[in-house]
Design a protein around this motif. Structure first.
Motif, PDB file in Angstrom:
ATOM      1  N   MET A  71      -2.109   9.128   1.007  1.00 12.57           N
ATOM      2  CA  MET A  71      -3.361   8.409   1.243  1.00 12.57           C
ATOM      3  C   MET A  71      -4.346   9.258   2.024  1.00 12.57           C
ATOM      4  N   ASN A  72      -3.833  10.138   2.873  1.00 15.00           N
ATOM      5  CA  ASN A  72      -4.720  11.050   3.600  1.00 15.00           C
ATOM      6  C   ASN A  72      -5.207  12.192   2.716  1.00 15.00           C
ATOM      7  N   GLY A  73      -4.617  12.313   1.542  1.00 19.16           N
ATOM      8  CA  GLY A  73      -5.011  13.398   0.651  1.00 19.16           C
ATOM      9  C   GLY A  73      -4.367  14.729   0.981  1.00 19.16           C
ATOM     10  N   THR A  74      -3.318  14.716   1.791  1.00 19.93           N
ATOM     11  CA  THR A  74      -2.680  15.991   2.110  1.00 19.93           C
ATOM     12  C   THR A  74      -1.516  16.296   1.173  1.00 19.93           C
ATOM     13  N   CYS A  75      -1.228  15.406   0.245  1.00 24.00           N
ATOM     14  CA  CYS A  75      -0.307  15.771  -0.830  1.00 24.00           C
ATOM     15  C   CYS A  75      -0.737  15.048  -2.092  1.00 24.00           C
ATOM     16  N   GLU A  76      -0.269  15.553  -3.243  1.00 25.04           N
ATOM     17  CA  GLU A  76      -0.681  14.949  -4.505  1.00 25.04           C
ATOM     18  C   GLU A  76       0.338  13.924  -5.005  1.00 25.04           C
ATOM     19  N   ILE A  77       1.614  14.187  -4.656  1.00 21.13           N
ATOM     20  CA  ILE A  77       2.660  13.274  -5.096  1.00 21.13           C
ATOM     21  C   ILE A  77       3.516  12.930  -3.888  1.00 21.13           C
ATOM     22  N   ALA A  78       3.793  11.634  -3.706  1.00 21.98           N
ATOM     23  CA  ALA A  78       4.710  11.237  -2.635  1.00 21.98           C
ATOM     24  C   ALA A  78       6.045  10.860  -3.252  1.00 21.98           C
ATOM     25  N   GLU A  79       7.105  11.415  -2.715  1.00 21.67           N
ATOM     26  CA  GLU A  79       8.432  10.968  -3.122  1.00 21.67           C
ATOM     27  C   GLU A  79       8.795   9.806  -2.216  1.00 21.67           C
ATOM     28  N   SER A  80       9.264   8.732  -2.798  1.00 20.93           N
ATOM     29  CA  SER A  80       9.540   7.574  -1.965  1.00 20.93           C
ATOM     30  C   SER A  80      10.830   6.902  -2.401  1.00 20.93           C
ATOM     31  N   SER A  81      11.640   6.527  -1.431  1.00 22.48           N
ATOM     32  CA  SER A  81      12.889   5.843  -1.772  1.00 22.48           C
ATOM     33  C   SER A  81      12.746   4.341  -1.577  1.00 22.48           C
ATOM     34  N   ARG A  82      11.517   3.861  -1.458  1.00 24.29           N
ATOM     35  CA  ARG A  82      11.292   2.409  -1.426  1.00 24.29           C
ATOM     36  C   ARG A  82       9.977   2.133  -2.149  1.00 24.29           C
ATOM     37  N   SER A  83       9.792   0.884  -2.594  1.00 28.83           N
ATOM     38  CA  SER A  83       8.524   0.591  -3.247  1.00 28.83           C
ATOM     39  C   SER A  83       7.450   0.413  -2.175  1.00 28.83           C
ATOM     40  N   LEU A  84       6.204   0.442  -2.595  1.00 26.90           N
ATOM     41  CA  LEU A  84       5.087   0.327  -1.659  1.00 26.90           C
ATOM     42  C   LEU A  84       5.100  -1.043  -0.995  1.00 26.90           C
ATOM     43  N   ASP A  85       4.689  -1.106   0.254  1.00 24.81           N
ATOM     44  CA  ASP A  85       4.579  -2.440   0.850  1.00 24.81           C
ATOM     45  C   ASP A  85       3.130  -2.920   0.777  1.00 24.81           C
ATOM     46  N   GLN A  86       2.957  -4.207   1.092  1.00 19.19           N
ATOM     47  CA  GLN A  86       1.640  -4.840   0.953  1.00 19.19           C
ATOM     48  C   GLN A  86       0.568  -4.098   1.744  1.00 19.19           C
ATOM     49  N   LYS A  87       0.930  -3.687   2.958  1.00 19.98           N
ATOM     50  CA  LYS A  87      -0.049  -3.013   3.816  1.00 19.98           C
ATOM     51  C   LYS A  87      -0.557  -1.741   3.168  1.00 19.98           C
ATOM     52  N   GLU A  88       0.379  -0.999   2.572  1.00 21.36           N
ATOM     53  CA  GLU A  88      -0.012   0.274   1.967  1.00 21.36           C
ATOM     54  C   GLU A  88      -0.927   0.042   0.775  1.00 21.36           C
ATOM     55  N   ILE A  89      -0.579  -0.969  -0.022  1.00 17.80           N
ATOM     56  CA  ILE A  89      -1.399  -1.265  -1.195  1.00 17.80           C
ATOM     57  C   ILE A  89      -2.799  -1.661  -0.749  1.00 17.80           C
ATOM     58  N   LYS A  90      -2.864  -2.493   0.290  1.00 22.76           N
ATOM     59  CA  LYS A  90      -4.160  -2.959   0.790  1.00 22.76           C
ATOM     60  C   LYS A  90      -4.971  -1.794   1.352  1.00 22.76           C
TER      61      LYS A  90
END
Lengths: 293, 326
Positions: free
Chosen positions: B128-147
């Motif tokens: 979200m800060n634009g310091t990477c193009e792809i995030a590897e994540s071992s959990r789905s996005l939470d509501q706060k992040e989506i918002k």
């Protein structure tokens, strides 16, 4: 005519020096204001008593439990342990280097102490995890070697160079006449050291110890690696603890801006700042009292 | 899921606080290089080399990408000569990401792919800060992040790329070889404190957990401690040691007979004993393997994601197209 440019020049130089002089004060003030601005918002979620006295630290739960008592006690315990180890050892080492060691040994010993201070804390922490932690667990038969004591040992290592170097300077600064007077009155070398020289050097030694404590209290990396980071209220040195510094380091990258967790971490920063400030203030007061005597 | 992840306060992309704090040579990192040799991609692998070798074992059946629109631009052909792609996030996936990056680089030597760890939340914050193009994540996005993403004017796009089992490990000398989910819950909540109660020796149980920035930590808490209810009141026992990385847990488990820890399937090694887990008292205990995770018989498994900003385009698109292993 030639006076004017000179006056201007002096004026400019004077102001520049003035600016450099107050720069550190301004920086400290700005840092404190910034911390305060971000940190006080924690009081929206929890009371001051609940923050400082709360026993549980679950920052990402909802509702978040933001009690930093275990963290404060963890930091204090690790620091106290490190001080108990490093201060006597450091002062003894300083006396040895300054007064007892043969002259040709002094320079190499001093260089070694300075090299010790150049070891990065991550490297010390790494050695701690690989060697010290398993060793302590086996020797002391502990459930885990990741304890406050491991942290204290690591930190003692890091504080030693500061304490030794500054104490040694203080000892060397004791006027020659004091020593010569004592020896002339028939005191032995040992009596001279612990009756005369130590009194002359006391303010410097206290300052050394306080600077060492300051270093220990603010250290993060090595502590985070070897203390286990469990946010429990510790009862002995041989239990895992979580320190204030390690908490900020481990969680700041993740805290959502504007969340209670984020503000709580800034508030932890304020607490750290205040405790360091008190340590330094105590050192100053003790030093001044020493000078007056 | 409710972790409070979001914007990390890391203004400088090169000095991410979290990776910076990770002490050991755990963070496997690659730096994009603009050298003009053919082999532009270098990687530095620290202590993880053994785990790295076990990747194929850790990698489970790969699902196909979700909703990838055909209109995305294919940008590689007319791209500038040297490009870099930053991938950041889950410690569980960092070795996997490395493997992909290396293979991808053979096909596209003009693209430098840098893969770093730090934790799922760290990766999403960096995205979200634009310091990477792809995030590897071992959990789905939470509501706060989506918002938060919506407020910043873009959407986050999740692609399931693998399944992962979370394994529970103990010291090899520990006689305990299987536990039920209920037992695991009580152990990690600090209600069972001695191995004797589980048929082991009379020793204290030392709990090893990841820090709160870890997707694995959050998944384990919600799936095991809270029995799938993400808003439940259950917490890890305060006495649980918070380790900065999966590697640190593996290391402590290999040396200390009292410990119990958890991490992704990819870190299986003979230096720790992997426990079989039973769904309840009446079910058989299932050992975590590629087959049991894929068949969903192993009770603690989860999808792994690659998350991007908006619909992936250009080299990000190329990487995502490349990733699914047949």
């Amino acid at each position: 005519m030639s006076l004017l440019p000179r006056r201007i020049r002096e004026f400019v130089i004077e102001k520049l020096i003035f600016l450099s002089g107050i720069a550190s004060i301004v920086f400290v003030a700005l840092i404190f204001v910034f911390l305060l601005r971000e940190g006080v918002s924690v009081l929206k979620t929890t009371s001051l008593g609940g923050f400082l006295g709360g026993k549980f630290w679950y920052p990402i739960s909802s509702p978040a439990k933001l009690g930093i008592l275990p963290l404060i006690l963890g930091s204090l315990l690790v620091t106290a342990g490190a001080v108990l180890i490093a201060v006597p050892l450091g002062i003894a080492a300083a006396f040895y280097i300054a007064e007892v060691a043969p002259k040709r040994w002094r320079t190499p010993l001093k260089s070694c102490v300075e090299i010790l201070s150049a070891i990065p804390s991550v490297v010390l922490g790494f050695l701690g995890i690989m060697i010290l932690v398993p060793f302590l667990r086996n020797v002391l038969n502990l459930p885990t070697g990741l304890t406050a004591f491991s942290g204290s040992l690591m930190l003692a290592f890091m504080a030693l160079p500061t304490i030794i170097t500054i104490s040694e300077d203080a000892i060397n600064a004791v006027p020659r006449e004091y020593k010569e007077g004592a020896l002339a009155l028939g005191a032995t070398h040992w009596q001279t050291l612990y009756r005369v020289v130590i009194h002359g050097a006391l303010p410097g030694i206290i300052a050394a110890a306080m600077l060492g404590i300051g270093r220990v209290f603010g250290e993060t990396m090595a502590v985070m690696m070897v203390t286990g980071n469990a946010a429990v209220i510790p009862h002995t040195l041989f239990e895992p603890v979580r320190t204030l510094t390690a908490t900020i380091a481990a969680e700041m990258g993740e805290a959502a801006k504007g969340s209670p967790h984020y503000f709580a971490l800034f508030a932890v920063g304020i607490v750290l700042f205040i405790i360091s400030f008190v340590i330094n203030l105590t050192a100053d007061v003790l030093l001044n009292r020493g000078r007056k005597r | 899921m409710k972790p409070e992840s979001g914007f990390a306060r890391s203004p400088d992309p090169a000095v991410d606080p979290l990776t910076g704090y990770h002490p050991l040579p755990i963070i496997v990192s690659t730096t994009p290089q603009l050298s003009f040799e053919k082999e532009t991609y270098t990687r530095t692998i620290g202590m993880r080399t053994p785990a790295w070798k076990s990747i194929p074992a850790g990698l489970v059946g790969v699902l196909t990408a979700i909703g990838t629109p055909a209109c995305a631009r294919r940008g590689a052909s007319n791209a500038p000569k040297y490009q870099s792609l930053q991938i950041k996030g889950s410690d569980t996936m960092v070795n996997l990401g490395q493997a992909w990056a290396e293979a991808f680089n053979k096909l596209h030597p003009e693209i430098n792919v840098a893969v770093t760890g730090g934790g799922s939340g760290t990766g999403i914050a960096a995205l979200m800060n634009g310091t990477c193009e792809i995030a590897e994540s071992s959990r789905s996005l939470d509501q706060k992040e989506i918002k938060q993403a919506e407020e910043s004017g873009f959407t986050l796009h999740e692609t399931v790329v693998a399944l992962d089992g979370i394994i529970v490990v103990v010291h090899p000398a520990n006689p305990v070889d299987h536990l039920t989910m209920a037992q695991l819950r009580e152990i990690f909540m600090g209600e069972i404190r001695r191995w004797r109660l589980l048929g082991g020796p009379d020793r204290p149980i030392v709990l090893l957990s990841r820090e709160v920035n870890s997707g694995t930590h959050i998944f384990f808490k919600e799936h095991v401690l809270r029995r799938g209810k993400s808003k439940g009141p259950e917490e890890f026992a305060p006495s649980a040691l918070m380790m900065p990385s999966s590697y640190a847990i593996a290391e402590e488990t290999a040396h200390n007979e009292n410990t119990i820890g958890y991490y992704g399937l990819g870190y299986i090694s003979p230096r720790q004993k992997v426990l079989a887990v039973a769904k309840d008292e009446h079910s058989p205990a299932v050992a975590p393997t590629i087959e049991t995770v894929r068949a969903n018989t192993y009770p603690i498994s989860r999808p792994l994601f690659l998350t991007t900003r908006g619909n992936p385009e250009g080299i990000v698109r190329d990487f995502l197209d490349f990733v699914p292993i047949k």
